[in-house]
Write a protein that holds these residues in place. Structure first.
Motif, PDB file in Angstrom:
ATOM      1  N   ASP A  44      -0.824   2.099   0.285  1.00  0.00           N
ATOM      2  CA  ASP A  44       0.323   1.451  -0.500  1.00  0.00           C
ATOM      3  C   ASP A  44       0.543   0.072  -0.073  1.00  0.00           C
ATOM      4  OD1 ASP A  44       1.284   4.186  -1.785  1.00  0.00           O
ATOM      5  OD2 ASP A  44       0.984   4.766   0.303  1.00  0.00           O
ATOM      6  N   VAL A  45       0.860  -0.665  -1.154  1.00  0.00           N
ATOM      7  CA  VAL A  45       1.259  -2.103  -0.914  1.00  0.00           C
ATOM      8  C   VAL A  45       2.640  -2.146  -1.589  1.00  0.00           C
ATOM      9  CG1 VAL A  45       1.006  -4.462  -1.538  1.00  0.00           C
ATOM     10  CG2 VAL A  45      -1.131  -2.984  -1.335  1.00  0.00           C
ATOM     11  N   GLU A  54       1.160 -11.235  -4.699  1.00  0.00           N
ATOM     12  CA  GLU A  54       1.561 -12.151  -6.090  1.00  0.00           C
ATOM     13  C   GLU A  54       1.229 -13.599  -5.832  1.00  0.00           C
ATOM     14  OE1 GLU A  54       2.114 -11.362  -8.871  1.00  0.00           O
ATOM     15  OE2 GLU A  54       2.637  -9.093  -8.760  1.00  0.00           O
ATOM     16  N   ARG A  55       1.171 -13.980  -4.471  1.00  0.00           N
ATOM     17  CA  ARG A  55       1.136 -15.050  -4.188  1.00  0.00           C
ATOM     18  C   ARG A  55      -0.324 -15.686  -4.090  1.00  0.00           C
ATOM     19  NH1 ARG A  55       6.005 -16.483   0.123  1.00  0.00           N
ATOM     20  NH2 ARG A  55       7.633 -15.906  -1.051  1.00  0.00           N
ATOM     21  N   THR A  56      -1.092 -14.768  -3.770  1.00  0.00           N
ATOM     22  CA  THR A  56      -2.410 -14.800  -3.744  1.00  0.00           C
ATOM     23  C   THR A  56      -3.117 -15.132  -5.310  1.00  0.00           C
ATOM     24  OG1 THR A  56      -3.243 -12.707  -3.917  1.00  0.00           O
ATOM     25  CG2 THR A  56      -2.775 -13.624  -1.985  1.00  0.00           C
ATOM     26  N   GLY A  57      -2.085 -14.648  -6.448  1.00  0.00           N
ATOM     27  CA  GLY A  57      -2.593 -14.739  -7.806  1.00  0.00           C
ATOM     28  C   GLY A  57      -3.540 -13.405  -8.071  1.00  0.00           C
ATOM     29  N   LEU A  58      -3.265 -12.130  -7.041  1.00  0.00           N
ATOM     30  CA  LEU A  58      -4.326 -11.127  -7.332  1.00  0.00           C
ATOM     31  C   LEU A  58      -3.242  -9.802  -7.737  1.00  0.00           C
ATOM     32  CD1 LEU A  58      -6.468 -11.347  -4.228  1.00  0.00           C
ATOM     33  CD2 LEU A  58      -6.972 -11.747  -6.401  1.00  0.00           C
ATOM     34  N   GLY A  59      -2.027 -10.084  -8.191  1.00  0.00           N
ATOM     35  CA  GLY A  59      -1.232  -8.956  -8.396  1.00  0.00           C
ATOM     36  C   GLY A  59      -1.708  -8.033  -9.741  1.00  0.00           C
ATOM     37  N   ASP A  60      -2.049  -8.713 -10.599  1.00  0.00           N
ATOM     38  CA  ASP A  60      -2.714  -8.031 -11.977  1.00  0.00           C
ATOM     39  C   ASP A  60      -3.949  -7.184 -11.527  1.00  0.00           C
ATOM     40  OD1 ASP A  60      -0.756  -8.548 -13.699  1.00  0.00           O
ATOM     41  OD2 ASP A  60      -1.864 -10.422 -14.686  1.00  0.00           O
ATOM     42  N   GLN A  61      -4.824  -7.826 -10.723  1.00  0.00           N
ATOM     43  CA  GLN A  61      -6.067  -7.130 -10.352  1.00  0.00           C
ATOM     44  C   GLN A  61      -5.664  -6.007  -9.215  1.00  0.00           C
ATOM     45  OE1 GLN A  61      -9.006  -9.509  -8.620  1.00  0.00           O
ATOM     46  NE2 GLN A  61     -10.295  -8.054  -8.334  1.00  0.00           N
ATOM     47  N   LEU A  62      -4.733  -6.086  -8.611  1.00  0.00           N
ATOM     48  CA  LEU A  62      -4.272  -4.877  -7.599  1.00  0.00           C
ATOM     49  C   LEU A  62      -3.914  -4.098  -8.430  1.00  0.00           C
ATOM     50  CD1 LEU A  62      -3.293  -4.329  -4.368  1.00  0.00           C
ATOM     51  CD2 LEU A  62      -1.004  -4.913  -5.392  1.00  0.00           C
ATOM     52  N   ARG A  63      -2.949  -4.042  -9.347  1.00  0.00           N
ATOM     53  CA  ARG A  63      -2.388  -3.135 -10.353  1.00  0.00           C
ATOM     54  C   ARG A  63      -3.503  -2.188 -11.087  1.00  0.00           C
ATOM     55  NH1 ARG A  63       1.949  -6.677  -9.995  1.00  0.00           N
ATOM     56  NH2 ARG A  63       1.081  -7.968 -11.518  1.00  0.00           N
ATOM     57  N   SER A  64      -4.511  -3.191 -11.228  1.00  0.00           N
ATOM     58  CA  SER A  64      -5.704  -2.446 -12.108  1.00  0.00           C
ATOM     59  C   SER A  64      -6.394  -1.428 -11.225  1.00  0.00           C
ATOM     60  CB  SER A  64      -6.551  -3.381 -12.576  1.00  0.00           C
ATOM     61  OG  SER A  64      -7.557  -3.991 -11.462  1.00  0.00           O
ATOM     62  N   SER A  91       1.223  11.010  -0.901  1.00  0.00           N
ATOM     63  CA  SER A  91       0.472   9.776  -0.518  1.00  0.00           C
ATOM     64  C   SER A  91       1.114   8.651  -0.975  1.00  0.00           C
ATOM     65  CB  SER A  91      -0.843   9.895  -1.139  1.00  0.00           C
ATOM     66  OG  SER A  91      -0.759   9.942  -2.757  1.00  0.00           O
ATOM     67  N   GLY A  92       1.886   8.676  -2.150  1.00  0.00           N
ATOM     68  CA  GLY A  92       2.401   7.325  -2.462  1.00  0.00           C
ATOM     69  C   GLY A  92       3.892   7.189  -2.655  1.00  0.00           C
ATOM     70  N   GLY A  93       4.666   8.214  -2.590  1.00  0.00           N
ATOM     71  CA  GLY A  93       6.082   8.243  -2.784  1.00  0.00           C
ATOM     72  C   GLY A  93       6.514   8.142  -3.942  1.00  0.00           C
ATOM     73  N   ASP A  94       7.694   7.530  -4.151  1.00  0.00           N
ATOM     74  CA  ASP A  94       8.423   7.466  -5.480  1.00  0.00           C
ATOM     75  C   ASP A  94       7.383   6.966  -6.511  1.00  0.00           C
ATOM     76  OD1 ASP A  94      10.233   7.351  -7.616  1.00  0.00           O
ATOM     77  OD2 ASP A  94      11.457   5.942  -6.456  1.00  0.00           O
ATOM     78  N   LEU A  95       7.187   7.429  -7.564  1.00  0.00           N
ATOM     79  CA  LEU A  95       6.290   7.087  -8.455  1.00  0.00           C
ATOM     80  C   LEU A  95       6.945   6.258  -9.560  1.00  0.00           C
ATOM     81  CD1 LEU A  95       4.446  10.472  -9.684  1.00  0.00           C
ATOM     82  CD2 LEU A  95       3.633   8.688  -8.333  1.00  0.00           C
ATOM     83  N   SER A  96       8.380   6.185  -9.607  1.00  0.00           N
ATOM     84  CA  SER A  96       8.988   5.292 -10.399  1.00  0.00           C
ATOM     85  C   SER A  96       9.038   3.720  -9.725  1.00  0.00           C
ATOM     86  CB  SER A  96      10.313   5.661 -10.663  1.00  0.00           C
ATOM     87  OG  SER A  96      11.090   5.810  -9.685  1.00  0.00           O
ATOM     88  N   SER A  97       8.585   3.620  -8.571  1.00  0.00           N
ATOM     89  CA  SER A  97       8.871   2.188  -7.611  1.00  0.00           C
ATOM     90  C   SER A  97       7.746   1.211  -8.184  1.00  0.00           C
ATOM     91  CB  SER A  97       8.788   2.483  -6.144  1.00  0.00           C
ATOM     92  OG  SER A  97       7.438   2.725  -5.827  1.00  0.00           O
ATOM     93  N   ASP A  99       5.768  -0.052  -6.317  1.00  0.00           N
ATOM     94  CA  ASP A  99       4.752   0.053  -5.029  1.00  0.00           C
ATOM     95  C   ASP A  99       3.438   0.243  -5.911  1.00  0.00           C
ATOM     96  OD1 ASP A  99       7.018  -0.042  -3.581  1.00  0.00           O
ATOM     97  OD2 ASP A  99       6.843   2.023  -2.940  1.00  0.00           O
ATOM     98  N   VAL A 100       2.520  -0.251  -5.417  1.00  0.00           N
ATOM     99  CA  VAL A 100       1.079   0.102  -5.754  1.00  0.00           C
ATOM    100  C   VAL A 100       0.161   1.045  -4.912  1.00  0.00           C
ATOM    101  CG1 VAL A 100      -1.091  -0.977  -6.752  1.00  0.00           C
ATOM    102  CG2 VAL A 100       1.149  -2.003  -7.278  1.00  0.00           C
ATOM    103  N   GLU A 101      -0.394   2.090  -5.263  1.00  0.00           N
ATOM    104  CA  GLU A 101      -1.070   2.809  -4.512  1.00  0.00           C
ATOM    105  C   GLU A 101      -2.752   2.694  -4.849  1.00  0.00           C
ATOM    106  OE1 GLU A 101      -0.802   7.321  -2.849  1.00  0.00           O
ATOM    107  OE2 GLU A 101      -1.465   7.127  -4.982  1.00  0.00           O
TER     108      GLU A 101
END
Length: 362
Positions: A44-45, A54-64, A91-97, A99-101
């Motif tokens: 989990d991130v 996000e500061r690396t510019g990889l936020g969208d790729q992470l979520r994908s 494994s990932g906790g709160d699904l409404s958060s 956070d990205v698993e």
């Protein structure tokens, strides 16, 4: 231009390499495995680690790469459902958060691909550190201004620079294996867990249901060689020999899994994360155990802070790295122990601890 050596090419090491290259350092990464290591559990991130991505510019790729879990269930030995939730997962906790698993190897590959201009020494390891001089098992000896141990719970760099692992490790009385298998249960973005006495675990679908990740664990401390994978498989087979549910089928897949991984749940606690020109990052210096749910996030945040402090000058970099990070790390490690006492479920203060660090700007 300063030369920096990083031992470990999982997540913390390449993340540190990314920021160091961005700041103009020469970076070499040495990794015992022959490439980017496959497999591993869903990770989990969260919190400030999301901001780092996000500061690396990889936020969208992470979520994908998100596992996109819809929920979870608990079953008994006969497979009868005793509990289900579409609000959270183990494994990932709160699904409404926010956070990205995602799978550990997907994150590792994403960061590795984002880093340019880094020299990688795969299938090699450090054999000695003498000041700036580093010797390797296969490569020629070289000098580095800074040596970073980002090589995990059983850190080789920590052993060479700080002493035996036994001085710093604290076992939590639990052990876990994880491996990839076919999605033979046909789980649809779902995870199912089962516990019987001292053995149990779970199975979750992965990669758009094309496969699954299997978790098999047991309670109690055991003596094992962390590099002897076949002995670890035999240990799991022995512990689950009489287990019900679908564990006998899981064992058949375990013997065929190319990415089987096993280890004890443990923490690393140290009075200092640096010695001379050697510094530790992530699990090597402050493993929180999977019970914290924060190992990956601590490594990502640690990489960002360490690189930023090195950019601002070597003189006080290690001291500032610890001053900024230690309260956050300690809070997460303490929370893992509370989670353990809570049967593995996150305590109410989980979100507060996750977000307890304000990320510096470099």
């Amino acid at each position: 231009m300063k030369n920096i050596l990083i031992s470990g090419a999982s997540i913390g090491g390449p993340a540190l390499a990314y920021w160091l290259r961005r700041y103009g350092f020469n970076v070499t990464v040495v990794e015992r495995y022959r490439g980017i290591r496959p497999g591993g559990q869903a990770i989990d991130v969260r919190g400030p680690a999301l901001e780092v991505i996000e500061r690396t510019g990889l936020g969208d790729q992470l979520r994908s790469f998100s596992t996109n879990m819809r929920g979870m269930s608990m079953v008994d030995e006969d497979g009868n459902e005793v509990y289900r939730s579409t609000e959270h997962t183990l494994s990932g906790g709160d699904l409404s958060s926010p956070d990205v698993e995602l799978l550990r190897d997907d994150l590792a590959r994403m960061i590795f691909d984002a880093v340019e201009g880094v020299e990688y020494l795969f299938d090699d390891t450090i054999t000695s550190i003498d000041g700036n001089l580093v010797t390797f098992e296969k490569s020629a000896p070289r000098s580095f201004d800074v040596i970073v141990g980002a090589d995990g719970l059983h850190s080789n760099v920590r052993r060479l620079a700080f002493g035996p692992e036994s001085q710093f490790i604290s076992h939590l009385g639990m052990n876990l294996a994880v491996f990839t298998a076919p999605n033979w249960l046909e789980l649809d973005h779902w995870q199912t867990f089962q516990q019987s006495g001292d053995v149990g675990g779970g199975i979750m679908s992965a990669r758009a249901n094309a496969e699954c990740r299997v978790y098999m664990g047991f309670n109690g401390e055991v003596d094992y060689d962390h590099r002897d994978v076949e002995a670890q498989r035999r240990l799991i087979a022995e512990k689950f020999a009489d287990a019900g549910w679908v564990w006998q089928t899981a064992l058949k897949h375990m013997w065929e899994a190319p990415d089987f991984h096993f280890d004890a749940m443990a923490q690393i606690r140290m009075d200092s994360w640096s010695h001379g020109n050697v510094v530790l990052l992530g699990d090597a210096g402050y493993c929180g155990s999977p019970l914290s749910g924060q190992g990956t996030s601590m490594a990502l945040v640690g990489a960002y802070v360490l690189a930023g402090e090195l950019r601002d000058g070597f003189g006080t970099a290690f001291q500032r790295y610890e001053e900024i990070l230690r309260p956050y790390v300690t809070a997460n490690q303490d929370m893992a122990l509370k989670n353990q006492a809570n049967g593995g479920a996150p305590t109410e203060e989980f979100a507060e601890v996750v977000n307890s660090l304000t990320l510096p700007r470099y």
